[in-house]
Scaffold this active site. Structure first.
Site, PDB file in Angstrom:
ATOM      1  N   ASP A 564       0.859  -1.186   0.000  1.00  0.00           N
ATOM      2  CA  ASP A 564       0.000   0.000   0.000  1.00  0.00           C
ATOM      3  C   ASP A 564       0.894   1.234   0.000  1.00  0.00           C
ATOM      4  O   ASP A 564       1.440   1.627   1.032  1.00  0.00           O
ATOM      5  CB  ASP A 564      -0.920  -0.018   1.222  1.00  0.00           C
ATOM      6  CG  ASP A 564      -1.930   1.121   1.193  1.00  0.00           C
ATOM      7  OD1 ASP A 564      -1.941   1.868   0.196  1.00  0.00           O
ATOM      8  OD2 ASP A 564      -2.692   1.251   2.170  1.00  0.00           O
ATOM      9  N   TYR A 721      -2.287 -20.476  36.350  1.00  0.00           N
ATOM     10  CA  TYR A 721      -2.399 -19.108  35.879  1.00  0.00           C
ATOM     11  C   TYR A 721      -3.280 -19.061  34.621  1.00  0.00           C
ATOM     12  O   TYR A 721      -3.360 -20.037  33.870  1.00  0.00           O
ATOM     13  CB  TYR A 721      -1.022 -18.534  35.548  1.00  0.00           C
ATOM     14  CG  TYR A 721      -0.045 -18.563  36.691  1.00  0.00           C
ATOM     15  CD1 TYR A 721      -0.476 -18.390  38.006  1.00  0.00           C
ATOM     16  CD2 TYR A 721       1.316 -18.786  36.488  1.00  0.00           C
ATOM     17  CE1 TYR A 721       0.412 -18.413  39.065  1.00  0.00           C
ATOM     18  CE2 TYR A 721       2.206 -18.816  37.545  1.00  0.00           C
ATOM     19  CZ  TYR A 721       1.751 -18.628  38.827  1.00  0.00           C
ATOM     20  OH  TYR A 721       2.624 -18.650  39.885  1.00  0.00           O
ATOM     21  N   ARG A 773       9.042 -23.930  41.663  1.00  0.00           N
ATOM     22  CA  ARG A 773       9.810 -23.247  42.703  1.00  0.00           C
ATOM     23  C   ARG A 773       9.305 -23.597  44.090  1.00  0.00           C
ATOM     24  O   ARG A 773      10.112 -23.801  45.021  1.00  0.00           O
ATOM     25  CB  ARG A 773       9.755 -21.736  42.475  1.00  0.00           C
ATOM     26  CG  ARG A 773      10.559 -21.265  41.270  1.00  0.00           C
ATOM     27  CD  ARG A 773      10.402 -19.780  41.041  1.00  0.00           C
ATOM     28  NE  ARG A 773       9.029 -19.459  40.655  1.00  0.00           N
ATOM     29  CZ  ARG A 773       8.595 -18.225  40.397  1.00  0.00           C
ATOM     30  NH1 ARG A 773       9.444 -17.215  40.478  1.00  0.00           N
ATOM     31  NH2 ARG A 773       7.349 -18.004  40.047  1.00  0.00           N
ATOM     32  N   ASP A 881      23.908 -34.004  30.213  1.00  0.00           N
ATOM     33  CA  ASP A 881      23.507 -34.815  29.065  1.00  0.00           C
ATOM     34  C   ASP A 881      24.371 -34.547  27.842  1.00  0.00           C
ATOM     35  O   ASP A 881      24.025 -34.999  26.747  1.00  0.00           O
ATOM     36  CB  ASP A 881      22.035 -34.559  28.722  1.00  0.00           C
ATOM     37  CG  ASP A 881      21.755 -33.088  28.448  1.00  0.00           C
ATOM     38  OD1 ASP A 881      22.642 -32.266  28.742  1.00  0.00           O
ATOM     39  OD2 ASP A 881      20.662 -32.769  27.968  1.00  0.00           O
ATOM     40  N   LYS A1054      42.669 -10.595  38.515  1.00  0.00           N
ATOM     41  CA  LYS A1054      41.780 -10.378  39.657  1.00  0.00           C
ATOM     42  C   LYS A1054      42.215  -9.112  40.377  1.00  0.00           C
ATOM     43  O   LYS A1054      43.399  -8.761  40.391  1.00  0.00           O
ATOM     44  CB  LYS A1054      41.811 -11.570  40.617  1.00  0.00           C
ATOM     45  CG  LYS A1054      40.556 -11.711  41.449  1.00  0.00           C
ATOM     46  CD  LYS A1054      40.468 -13.086  42.069  1.00  0.00           C
ATOM     47  CE  LYS A1054      39.128 -13.314  42.711  1.00  0.00           C
ATOM     48  NZ  LYS A1054      39.019 -14.668  43.309  1.00  0.00           N
ATOM     49  N   LYS A1055      41.245  -8.446  40.987  1.00  0.00           N
ATOM     50  CA  LYS A1055      41.516  -7.227  41.750  1.00  0.00           C
ATOM     51  C   LYS A1055      41.856  -7.607  43.186  1.00  0.00           C
ATOM     52  O   LYS A1055      41.199  -8.452  43.802  1.00  0.00           O
ATOM     53  CB  LYS A1055      40.300  -6.302  41.742  1.00  0.00           C
ATOM     54  CG  LYS A1055      40.541  -4.946  42.380  1.00  0.00           C
ATOM     55  CD  LYS A1055      39.276  -4.080  42.299  1.00  0.00           C
ATOM     56  CE  LYS A1055      39.558  -2.680  42.840  1.00  0.00           C
ATOM     57  NZ  LYS A1055      39.958  -2.686  44.248  1.00  0.00           N
ATOM     58  N   ARG A1113      46.693 -13.671  57.814  1.00  0.00           N
ATOM     59  CA  ARG A1113      47.038 -13.586  56.397  1.00  0.00           C
ATOM     60  C   ARG A1113      48.415 -14.199  56.134  1.00  0.00           C
ATOM     61  O   ARG A1113      48.638 -14.868  55.109  1.00  0.00           O
ATOM     62  CB  ARG A1113      47.003 -12.128  55.949  1.00  0.00           C
ATOM     63  CG  ARG A1113      47.101 -11.932  54.451  1.00  0.00           C
ATOM     64  CD  ARG A1113      47.133 -10.460  54.117  1.00  0.00           C
ATOM     65  NE  ARG A1113      45.884  -9.798  54.369  1.00  0.00           N
ATOM     66  CZ  ARG A1113      44.949  -9.588  53.442  1.00  0.00           C
ATOM     67  NH1 ARG A1113      45.154 -10.016  52.212  1.00  0.00           N
ATOM     68  NH2 ARG A1113      43.838  -8.946  53.728  1.00  0.00           N
ATOM     69  N   SER A1184      41.479  13.245  77.522  1.00  0.00           N
ATOM     70  CA  SER A1184      40.029  13.321  77.345  1.00  0.00           C
ATOM     71  C   SER A1184      39.385  12.676  78.557  1.00  0.00           C
ATOM     72  O   SER A1184      39.720  11.540  78.911  1.00  0.00           O
ATOM     73  CB  SER A1184      39.595  12.623  76.052  1.00  0.00           C
ATOM     74  OG  SER A1184      38.191  12.661  75.917  1.00  0.00           O
ATOM     75  N   GLN A1216      42.794   9.628  71.502  1.00  0.00           N
ATOM     76  CA  GLN A1216      43.691   9.376  70.378  1.00  0.00           C
ATOM     77  C   GLN A1216      43.793  10.586  69.463  1.00  0.00           C
ATOM     78  O   GLN A1216      44.867  10.959  68.989  1.00  0.00           O
ATOM     79  CB  GLN A1216      43.196   8.155  69.571  1.00  0.00           C
ATOM     80  CG  GLN A1216      43.325   6.842  70.297  1.00  0.00           C
ATOM     81  CD  GLN A1216      42.176   6.587  71.230  1.00  0.00           C
ATOM     82  OE1 GLN A1216      41.293   7.441  71.375  1.00  0.00           O
ATOM     83  NE2 GLN A1216      42.174   5.440  71.879  1.00  0.00           N
TER      84      GLN A1216
END
Length: 1733
Positions: A564, A721, A773, A881, A1054-1055, A1113, A1184, A1216
């Site tokens: 058209d 639903y 769920r 699978d 890695k950070k 650590r 103090s 301190q």
């Protein structure tokens, strides 16, 4: 052994008609239910020997009768008719009773235990037991019990018991032995004897004693022992339920055995050991010993009596003597009692509630089961009339739903008996519809419902079509008509045809289909307008549009468009997917309407890529191809003789494909033919291995799976639903297929979860997905054992370079579900065409279940274990699978593939032939491209990442990072590249896309395009990890040797955490190595790893610096990196930043320990040893402390003798922070000098030497990433460290007492800091606020009062500026001070102290005249504060009025006592104020009627009419009833002040005493019946000495408390009471010596002056609200005082008296501060003013 035991009770019930006749002769009436209750439950509790089964012994009956007829409250008149009837049965026995009644029963003792002696009588028991009683010398004739014929001795088919004769005593038997021998007759043996107990001798016919089996009389007249036979024990054991299952049935069996067989002690142990378990036997013996009774008839716990009656070891009882047999009889009775007590189940009403009527169970049968549950699980008797209501309610509520609903609607339900309810239930049950009728009714309802729904759908469809054609017919009328004219070759509209006119020849009488002139040849082929035209239909149920038309694919579905050129936009009529929020108005012939656009995330492929959005017009008859899309396609429309043709710019037919963005990568995949195509050979050789030829798979070696639920799980039912018709029709074929294959079956289950139709992208096909769920939440969790795709390929050696990849189709459906677990996965489905309307469930393992991948993975691993063993040279990897088979050669790969396919087919698994990749050197597996021992990223995945647009939202950015993060192993330094992007992914963060983010975005894309190939890990070779660190990011490459080269296996990055990122470079390298070593372990699988880095970190790890690393650590790093068996350090190498591989040239290595030592401190020459030639030696300190609730702080710098600097710090400063300020100030003052500075603060010392540098490198962040405390002070200290020329900061102990220089200097600094903290102004130049000229208004207006006050204070007037100055500040006038402070208080509503502190802390540039007085006035006159603030006024204690003699003045009160047993929940307490005597009455209600009743019935008769009564304002005392009674009796009832318990202090304190005593007594006695313990509590209260040393009992009665020894055997001596004259003399002495002094003492208290409250008549006061709500003021008022007493007052507006403690004074403004009205120049305005106080 199946004989029924008959007892006296059961005998009377069998002949109940005779019993009622005998009762009628006695003029009494008896009921069967109460007859059973009294015999089995009531009379055995009388402790007279009455058995639960009844007896016909007249002695016992007489004792029960005496207890029933006992006069007084201990009698039982309701039981008289029953004991009289029972006595009549025994005295005049009917024929059915005579065999069980002794001729002349002797009197029986009350206790079952027989005393020793020859004349002892046997214990009483049921007549069915052998009556061991002495025979009578004048023996009556022997009754004819048995017929003369030789029948059986005991007929087992009748319920009548055998007859027993009387048992003579031992002495009687010895005296009559000869007589018995001569007169005895021997009867022939019974044929039933052998059936009863085996080989037994026939009894003597004329014996005077009954036979007590297994004791038998031998041939020589001696008793012989016959034990149980093994067959009897075996039958009893196997033919009866266990004791735990049905204790009642087994108890009845043992009772019958004890009656019929008369076992000895050993037989009883054998019987218990056979029929009971060890635990059950122990419980029975324990309960039996509890039932032993003493000589007084009560249960005893004395060991000697318990062991004598019920021994646990074999006793030496002589069974030939009467005493021994009596012991044995008592033992059996106790044993039976133990069985009954041990078999009682604990009360469990839940079990009773769980009994429900079955679908086809009759109401009568259900009622019997319900009653049995009541008997078994509750202590209640369902036959008891008192329990009929409970049983009836349970019967109604637990009946079938249809029966229960109708029973609940019965009229006058309360009057219905249980029998009436059963009859009604039977009527309802019999009128039920049959199952066939019910199915027919349900079927009809379903058909009617479907028919209605179908009719509604058709009507709605017709209306929609009619409306659509009506609205849009005129819109396209012109276009359609013009196109039809073009096809017909003319420009005119064809004429209208009549109803019977032919459209072909225009003749009338026939139609075009029957026209004889119309040719009948075959139709010619239609001209093709597009290569992608699949049909002429543009949509379902829609006629094709007229020419010209073109068919395009939109979303994978062919759509025929009408071309058209007059349409501006292209139009779709059906829902093309998600719609955008944009809309547009469409103007047609019939009007305008708004329609929405489709989303622009569509990719169209024709001559090029274009993106387009259609206009969605569902009312349009045909889809339109408008000018917008024709322009983008560069379409050309040619008008030919056959019609219009639409082609592209090159003349080719147009084709357009529309698809979703997530499937775009598939367009870029190259369809490469496999090296070995999957031909018919593989399919034909292994038909069972392929899903296309073998059908649905089924794992034949796997048992059905049972899905365990959590212990607390309950069924969940979620409604389906709503689902569109299109979606329902889309998933219907899948449901039908699964039903045909048996994977889905109909069911009825309490579980139900919804079914979700998911549309496949690119098509109109739907697939069913179940929402499991809620089921997943209720199923037990199992540990997931699915392999990790990250390191799965680590098990694939590079030597295996021929691969086969198989994808199992519908893998989860290969595993069966156990029938017990199938109802968990039910869902709703309705299909009227198939006749399905209900629930369906899975018979196989469903998708969407959380444990499905793990269960299938484990099952397939087990099934393929044999294949792995048989083919050790092949590598088989499995990820759920997806299977990957690898071999070293093509022949081995083909051989292994054939074996694998054969194995899968035999096991029942099916592979997909479409996705199979067989025997190839290049395959795709888990998103990777495997080729020549390396893995690559597929081009499709690269194109997917590259084609994603720039993210505009955090979610889009997270999607990009997730997709790119999958490829991070191929990107060196990915973490560093993506660092600018991660902060934008956090929720709540502003999405600000800047140049840094765009750069990172482009770098990741560029790195992905140049991603190298990564080698597959070879676990037979060692790995090398090259590590580098840059600006807190760890980067590394994991490699393996391939000849002389190193081939990368993975790029890692890695950070580092905030703590490690703040370390020096060498330590950051250690952290980077530790982080990457942990990540590399996932790929190396524990193989040896060589670490190469540009730092010698091994020495650092072995001897780490303690100032940087924490112990935890340090231990972690050492445990990971010093594992020499797995981790080794290589030589120090220099790495290429681009490839992270070593450079050819070597740089000189550096010493990490030396560099680390240099970076410990901020200043290299900073030391902690004194400098010999220092210019200054100073001491710093900061303090103090709290003073008057406020924390003060100060700091100072001193020498040994003088203060160099000192100043006060802001309130709240910590110690301190003060130390840091003091040290910083000392460094600033010593700029350019040599300085020794001493500090006793470890915090300041460590910050300067060590921690300051660490904080600076870390960015002043803690280990959690938060900002450290005292950040500004630390920065100032680090900056000041470089000011002195040379510097030594030395730590010294604080608070030293020596005379050294350090001690003196430290004490001087500490004292100076403390003194500085007390100053009001901080003198330090570093913290001073720059002085600025305060803003001064144009002029201050001072009144005469202000000027007078200023002159007194010595202020001076500044002529230049026009204000007075005092203390160097401009003076603010009194009025201005009032306005300022009033505004400040209205904003803050602070107290006077807080306002002063606020003004002191914020130093004002003005001197405020009369500040403190104005603050006090402003706070006191604040209405809001007066209504809310608490009152601190203390009212002095008043004097309580007491009576002058006992009984004249009482205080009364109600107190609540919980728990309320027997309905008693309240205690009404009366206390005599004179003596302290207390009377307490338990009541059920707290009403005035109860008070009046106790006053008139208890207090008045005993103590006389009271003159005064005091109480609180409770409704029971303040009611009109109580006050009217008091007025009529002349009692002065004083109501105390409300909410003031001290006014009724005496009775309130007594309430507490009684409740505390009751609590102690309940804990000591173990009972909760406080009503029973109330007398003991009152005894304690009445005999407790009061404030004058006398008890209330002594004051009232003039005698000491009756404290006696209740266990004293000589207690009878105390019962001699003195004469009445002595009592009177004692009372007279009490009145003279006790009452008068007490009255005088009370009067003295009243005469003492009481400090009155400060309120006077006319004062304004605030009255406390005793019940306040949220945001409601605490005080109401103010009110005017009308009347006063020393402790209370009455105010205007409140009727009751108010205690003085419940009011506070209301401050009213003085007259001078009232509002004044002044005129203004404007006649419509007035001015309101108020002056200062």
């Amino acid at each position: 052994m199946g004989q029924t035991v008959t007892t006296p009770l059961s005998l009377t019930l069998q002949h109940w008609g005779d019993v009622q006749r005998i009762a009628s002769n006695q003029s009494v009436d008896v009921k069967k239910r109460r007859w059973v209750t009294f015999c089995s439950a009531e009379w055995p509790t009388f402790n007279v020997g009455w058995p639960q089964d009844g007896t016909f012994n007249l002695g016992i009956i007489s004792q029960v009768k005496s207890r029933v007829f006992c006069p007084g409250p201990h009698g039982h008149p309701d039981q008289v008719p029953y004991i009289v009837t029972w006595e009549a049965l025994a005295y005049d026995p009917p024929p059915w009773v005579k065999p069980f009644v002794s001729p002349k029963p002797p009197p029986l003792p009350t206790a079952p235990v027989l005393p020793p002696g020859p004349s002892a009588q046997p214990p009483s028991r049921s007549a069915l037991y052998p009556a061991l009683t002495p025979s009578i010398k004048s023996k009556p004739p022997k009754p004819q019990v048995l017929p003369d014929s030789g029948g059986p001795l005991i007929d087992l088919l009748t319920e009548d018991p055998p007859p027993y004769g009387a048992q003579p005593s031992s002495s009687a038997r010895e005296n009559n032995e000869e007589e018995a021998a001569t007169t005895s007759e021997v009867s022939p043996p019974s044929p039933m004897v052998s059936r009863l107990r085996g080989r037994r001798d026939p009894p003597a016919a004329d014996s005077t004693t009954s036979q007590a089996f297994p004791l038998r009389m031998g041939g020589d007249g001696q008793l012989q022992y016959w034990p149980f036979s093994s067959s009897d024990l075996y039958n009893w054991k196997n033919n009866n339920p266990s004791f735990s299952e049905d204790p009642g049935k087994l108890t009845a069996l043992i009772e019958s055995v004890l009656i019929t067989h008369q076992p000895t002690w050993d037989d009883c142990q054998q019987l218990l050991g056979t029929l009971l378990t060890g635990e059950e036997k122990q419980r029975v013996l324990l309960e039996a010993r509890k039932a032993v009774r003493g000589n007084d008839g009560r249960p005893t716990q004395l060991p000697n009596e318990v062991n004598a009656a019920f021994p646990l070891e074999r006793p030496d009882w002589g069974y030939t003597t009467t005493e021994g047999r009596n012991h044995l009889v008592l033992y059996r009775q106790l044993l039976l009692a133990g069985l009954q007590n041990a078999g009682r189940s604990p009360t469990n009403l839940a079990k009773v509630k769980g009994i429900t009527q079955g679908p086809n169970e009759s109401p009568s049968a259900f009622l019997e089961r319900l009653k049995e549950a009541y008997r078994r699980y509750t202590p209640y008797d369902p036959e008891d009339p008192g329990q009929e209501t409970n049983v009836s309610m349970s019967f109604i509520w637990q009946s079938a739903p249809d029966i229960g609903r109708k029973l609940e609607r019965l009229e006058d339900l309360k009057s219905k008996t249980l029998g009436d309810l059963v009859r009604e239930a039977e009527k309802i049950f019999n009128k039920r519809e049959t199952p066939e009728e019910r199915e027919e009714r349900i079927r009809r309802e379903i058909e009617e419902k479907e028919e209605r729904r179908r009719a509604e759908d058709e009507q709605r469809e017709r209306e929609r079509d009619r409306r659509r054609h009506r609205e849009m017919s005129k819109l396209l009328a012109t276009v359609v008509i013009g196109q039809r004219q073009d096809r017909q070759g003319g420009e005119r509209r064809r004429p209208q045809l009549d109803k019977d006119q032919c459209a072909y020849c225009k003749e009338k009488g026939h139609w075009a289909k029957d026209c004889p002139k119309k040719p009948r040849g075959p139709r010619g082929p239609r001209p093709q307008t597009s290569l992608l035209t699949l049909g002429d239909x543009g949509g379902q149920g829609q006629e094709p549009p007229p020419e010209p038309r073109i068919t395009l694919k939109v979303g994978g579905q062919p759509v025929t468009f009408l071309v058209d050129t007059g349409a501006q936009h292209s139009v779709l009529t059906q829902n093309p997917g998600p719609l955008s929020d944009k809309s547009a108005w469409v103007q047609g012939a019939t009007g305008g309407k708004r329609y929405r656009w489709t989303t622009d995330r569509k990719v169209h492929l024709a001559t090029g890529k274009v993106t387009h959005s259609f206009l969605h017009v569902p009312d349009c008859p045909y889809p339109l191809l408008g000018r917008d899309l024709l322009t983008k396609l560069k379409a050309q429309i040619h008008f030919e003789g056959s019609g219009a043709q639409v082609v592209g710019p090159m003349g080719q037919p147009l084709q357009v494909l529309t698809l979703n963005i997530e499937d775009e990568y598939r367009l870029h995949e190259t369809s490469k033919e496999p090296d070995v195509p999957l031909g018919s050979t593989w399919l034909s050789d292994f038909p069972q291995a392929w899903a296309e030829t073998g059908g649905m798979g089924l794992a034949v070696r796997q048992a059905p799976l049972i899905i365990p639920l959590k212990a607390t799980s309950t069924p969940v039912s979620i409604k389906q639903y709503p689902m569109s018709q299109e979606a329902r029709l889309g998933i219907k074929p899948h449901i039908q297929r699964l039903l045909d294959q048996g994977i889905l079956v109909p069911c009825q289950s309490p579980w139900n979860t919804p079914l979700l139709p998911v549309k496949k992208p690119g098509t109109n096909d739907y697939r069913p997905v179940q929402d499991l769920r809620e089921v997943n939440k209720r199923v037990e969790d199992i540990h997931p054992t699915v392999p990790n795709p990250y390191n799965l390929l680590s098990g694939l050696p590079p030597s295996h370079q021929w691969y086969t990849v198989l994808d199992l189709k519908d893998a989860f459906f290969c595993l069966r579900l156990h029938p017990t677990s199938q109802p968990l996965f039910a869902f709703e489905w309705r299909d009227p065409e198939m006749g399905i309307s209900g629930q369906l469930t899975w018979t196989r393992l469903p998708q969407g279940f959380k444990n499905s991948p793990t269960l299938f993975d484990e099952a397939l691993h087990r099934d393929l274990a044999d294949f792995r063993i048989q083919h050790p040279d092949l590598i088989l990897l499995q990820y759920v699978d997806d299977l990957l088979l690898a071999a070293t050669s093509e022949q081995d790969c083909q051989r292994g593939t054939r074996a694998l396919l054969q194995t899968l087919g035999n096991l029942g698994y099916r592979a997909s032939a479409k996705k199979a990749q067989i025997c190839q050197k290049q395959v795709k597996y888990l998103g990777y491209l495997l080729k020549e021992g390396q893995r690559w990223l597929t081009e499709a995945r690269k194109e997917t990442v590259m084609g994603q647009p720039t993210p505009k939202t955090p979610r889009q950015l997270r999607e990009f990072l997730g997709t790119a993060g999958f490829c991070r192993l191929w990107i060196p330094g990915f973490a560093e590249m993506a660092a600018p992007l991660y902060p934008l992914t956090k929720t709540g963060t502003l999405f600000n896309w800047g140049p840094d983010q765009q750069k990172a975005y482009q770098e990741i894309k560029q790195a992905l395009l140049t991603a190298p190939a990564l080698g597959l890990p070879d676990l037979t070779k060692p790995f090398e990890l090259f590590v580098d660190e840059k600006q807190g990011y760890a980067k590394g490459v994991l490699t393996q040797k391939l000849g002389p080269w190193r081939r990368p296996v993975a790029y890692l990055s890695k950070k580092l955490d905030p703590v490690a990122a703040g370390w020096p470079p060498c330590l950051r390298m250690v952290a980077a190595i530790a982080v990457l070593t942990k990540d590399a372990g996932k790929l190396t699988m524990g193989q040896p790893l060589v670490i190469l880095a540009p730092h010698a970190v091994e020495a650092l790890v072995k001897q780490p610096p303690d100032r940087w690393l924490s112990n935890a650590r340090m231990t972690h790093y050492q445990a990971m990196l010093l594992d020499t068996d797995r981790v080794q350090f290589g030589p120090v190498v220099a790495l290429n930043p681009a490839t992270l591989l070593p450079l050819p040239e070597k740089e000189a290595p550096h010493d990490c320990l030396e560099i680390l030592a240099e970076t410990h401190g901020t200043r290299p020459d900073l030391t902690d040893q004194p400098i010999p030639d220092a210019d200054y030696t100073w001491y710093t300190d900061g303090g103090s402390f709290l003073q008057e609730g406020q924390r003060r702080a100060g700091a100072a710098v001193t020498t040994e003798t003088e203060v160099i600097w000192g100043g006060v710090l802001p309130a709240g400063t910590s110690a301190q922070r003060a130390e840091l300020i003091a040290l910083t100030q000392a460094l600033k003052m010593a700029e350019g000098k040599k300085l020794n500075v001493y500090t006793d603060s470890r915090y300041a010392f460590a910050t300067a030497h060590v921690h300051g540098e660490i904080y600076r490198r870390r960015g002043l962040l803690t280990s959690e990433g938060r900002e450290i405390k005292n950040k500004n002070e630390i920065l100032a200290l680090l900056k000041a460290l470089f000011l002195p020329k040379r510097l030594s900061i030395i730590h010294c102990p604080g608070h030293q007492k020596g005379n050294s220089a350090e001690a003196r200097g430290n004490r001087m600094a500490d004292q100076a800091a403390r003194e500085a903290a007390m100053k009001a102004v901080l003198e330090t130049s570093t913290l001073l606020i720059e002085d600025s000229t305060p803003y001064t208004p144009p002029h201050f207006h001072y009144t005469e009062t202000d000027l007078k006050r200023l002159r007194e204070l010595g202020a001076t007037y500044n002529q230049t500026k026009g204000y007075w100055v005092l203390q160097g500040k401009p003076v603010m006038p009194d009025q201005s001070v009032f306005e300022l402070l009033d505004s400040l208080h209205r904003l803050t509503h602070l107290s006077p102290q807080k306002m002063k502190a606020l003004l002191d802390r914020e130093e004002s540039p003005y001197y405020m005249l009369n500040r403190d007085r104005t603050i006090q006035y402003v706070t006191e006159t604040c209405t809001a504060c007066a209504q809310v603030n608490a009152s601190k006024a203390k009212i002095g204690a008043g004097v309580r009025v007491r009576g002058h003699r006992p009984g004249t003045h009482w205080e009364v009160d109600f107190t609540e006592v919980k728990p309320g047993l027997y309905g008693y929940k309240y205690l009404l307490v009366f206390v005599d104020t004179f003596s302290g005597w207390v009377e307490a009455f338990p009541t059920k209600r707290e009403t005035a009627k109860v008070v009046s009743k106790k006053l008139l019935e208890d207090i008045f008769p005993r103590f006389g009419m009271p003159q005064v009564l005091g109480s609180d304002n409770g409704p029971a005392f303040a009611s009109q009833v109580s006050q009217s009674v008091a007025d009529l009796l002349g009692i002065d009832w004083k109501l105390h002040c409300a909410y003031r318990p001290q006014s009724s202090g005496q009775v309130e304190r007594m309430n507490r005493t009684i409740k505390e005593t009751l609590t102690k007594l309940t804990l000591a006695s173990g009972t909760r019946d406080w009503v029973l313990l109330l007398p003991l509590a009152l005894y304690r209260a009445r005999n407790t000495p009061g404030p004058h040393g006398l008890t209330p009992y002594e004051i009232l009665y003039g005698a000491p408390p009756p404290l006696v020894n209740f266990h004293d055997p000589e207690m009878s001596k105390l019962t001699n009471s003195p004469s009445l004259q002595a009592h009177l003399q004692a009372l007279q002495a009490v009145q003279q010596e006790v009452w008068k002094p007490l009255a005088a003492a009370y009067q003295d208290q009243l005469d003492q002056p009481v400090i009155p409250h400060p309120f006077r008549v006319g004062d304004a006061v605030w009255v406390r609200r005793h019940q306040t709500k949220n945001l409601e003021p605490r005080w109401k008022g103010p009110y005017t005082v009308l009347l006063t007493t020393p402790t209370a007052l009455k105010v205007d507006g409140i009727s009751a008296w108010i205690h003085a403690a419940h009011v506070k004074a209301a401050t009213t403004p003085p007259a001078g501060t009232a509002w004044k009205v002044q005129r203004s120049q404007n006649p419509l305005k007035i001015r309101l003013t108020r002056g200062a106080p």
